[in-house]
Design a protein around this motif. Structure first.
Motif, PDB file in Angstrom:
ATOM      1  N   ARG A 131      36.807  27.296  37.994  1.00  0.00           N
ATOM      2  CA  ARG A 131      37.697  28.159  38.772  1.00  0.00           C
ATOM      3  C   ARG A 131      39.054  28.153  38.064  1.00  0.00           C
ATOM      4  O   ARG A 131      39.298  27.327  37.195  1.00  0.00           O
ATOM      5  N   GLU A 135      41.268  32.804  41.084  1.00  0.00           N
ATOM      6  CA  GLU A 135      41.100  32.614  42.531  1.00  0.00           C
ATOM      7  C   GLU A 135      42.231  33.323  43.285  1.00  0.00           C
ATOM      8  O   GLU A 135      42.053  33.743  44.431  1.00  0.00           O
ATOM      9  N   VAL A 139      39.556  34.866  46.069  1.00  0.00           N
ATOM     10  CA  VAL A 139      39.540  34.357  47.450  1.00  0.00           C
ATOM     11  C   VAL A 139      40.801  34.804  48.203  1.00  0.00           C
ATOM     12  O   VAL A 139      40.748  35.153  49.391  1.00  0.00           O
ATOM     13  N   HIS A 143      40.336  37.110  51.527  1.00  0.00           N
ATOM     14  CA  HIS A 143      40.700  36.538  52.827  1.00  0.00           C
ATOM     15  C   HIS A 143      42.147  36.827  53.245  1.00  0.00           C
ATOM     16  O   HIS A 143      42.656  36.167  54.162  1.00  0.00           O
ATOM     17  N   GLU A 208      30.904  32.256  53.682  1.00  0.00           N
ATOM     18  CA  GLU A 208      31.354  33.115  52.582  1.00  0.00           C
ATOM     19  C   GLU A 208      30.354  34.224  52.261  1.00  0.00           C
ATOM     20  O   GLU A 208      30.736  35.269  51.752  1.00  0.00           O
ATOM     21  N   TYR A 215      33.783  40.313  48.005  1.00  0.00           N
ATOM     22  CA  TYR A 215      33.879  39.565  46.743  1.00  0.00           C
ATOM     23  C   TYR A 215      33.458  40.440  45.562  1.00  0.00           C
ATOM     24  O   TYR A 215      34.079  40.410  44.500  1.00  0.00           O
TER      25      TYR A 215
END
Ligand code: ADP
Length: 282
Positions: A131, A135, A139, A143, A208, A215
């Protein structure tokens, strides 16, 4: 022996790829089956190890260059497997590994690239990011962890940051790993039936899954906006683990080859040191 029909860098290049067209169980550029792939991997791992040792040796001799493998992917895509099986084939002292989870309170007090800059590989090292700064457009975007007005400029900012990193002598190998929704379910189920895999299971991985389309959209935007000439993305289908490992090994070999690494010359007079050693009475 089965081999690549084209360089992995060409077969996996993200340019123009639509994720909905990606076959996650494909083996782009490689014609052989699992057995052939595994056999070839053994051979290629030795090549990778030799090249990494050259990089390390040059780093010890003043060469400032390094290579950084950036791994991004959904849960179960196999990032850990790449670290273990591909990076695991080289000398650990030459590896700078960093994993990026939910930012710590300290990290939160800084710009999102702060922790990334601090983890960049040292001269002569093979860096690995499990990662990464991506990110902060994945993410975070999915979110709504920060408003759009804040994540939107990050694509350009990341490109500028990576250009700077490349100019400073780090070759970036960015690999986006994609598993299918079905294969992910199979892998999560395995984590729930095998006690040796419980530790990998996180209940939020199931939550998720509901965000899969979001995503996909965020990954597509990432590929479209941050695959550059100097730091291209490679799109890796990962339903077949043997293929992922073989392909990443190949991408790293190609990146290291580009550096044209010779063994560093001796920083001393070899003949003189041989004479001294011969004359050593002990
Ligand atoms: P893994 O799931 O890869 O085994 P961890 O459980 O340590 O590793 O943490 C990964 C989690 O941290 C992922 O859910 C990831 O989305 C999250 N994460 C990483 N970077 C960020 C970030 N900048 N902001 C919010 N969450 C992040």
């Amino acid at each position: 022996m089965a081999t690549w029909t084209m360089p992995a860098t060409e077969a996996l290049r993200a340019d123009g790829l639509r994720l909905e067209d990606l076959n996650t169980s494909g083996t782009p550029g490689f014609a052989g089956d699992k057995k052939a792939g595994q056999r070839l991997l053994t051979e290629r791992a030795a090549v990778l190890s030799d090249l990494q040792e050259r990089l390390y040796a040059n780093g010890r001799s003043g060469d400032h260059r390094s290579v950084l493998l950036v791994l991004q992917g959904m849960d179960t895509a196999g990032k850990g497997g790449i670290v273990r099986h591909v990076i695991g084939s080289v000398d650990p002292q030459g590896v700078d590994h960093a994993a990026f989870g939910v930012p710590t309170p300290e990290e939160r007090q800084h710009h999102y690239l702060w922790r990334i800059r601090n983890a960049l590989p040292r001269a002569g090292q093979l860096g690995v990011f499990d990662r990464s700064h991506y990110e902060d457009v994945l993410v975070v975007r999915v979110h709504d962890l920060v408003p759009r007005s804040e994540w939107e400029p990050r694509y350009d900012e990341i490109n500028a940051f990576e250009q700077e990193v490349v100019e400073q002598g780090t070759t970036l190998v960015k690999v986006a790993m994609f598993v299918s929704l079905d294969e992910q379910k199979r892998r999560l189920r395995e984590r729930l039936v095998r006690p040796d895999k419980y530790w990998k299971f996180n209940p939020s991985d199931i939550d998720e899954r509901a965000y899969w389309p979001a995503y996909q959209e965020a990954y597509q935007a990432m590929l479209d906006r941050t695959s550059t000439e100097y730091a291209p993305w490679y799109v890796l289908p990962t339903d077949k683990k043997w293929y992922s490992r073989l392909a990443v090994t190949e991408l790293l070999i190609e990146a290291l080859r580009q550096l044209k690494l010779e063994w560093p010359p001796a920083a001393f007079d070899v003949a003189e040191q041989q004479r001294r050693l011969d004359a050593d009475g002990a």
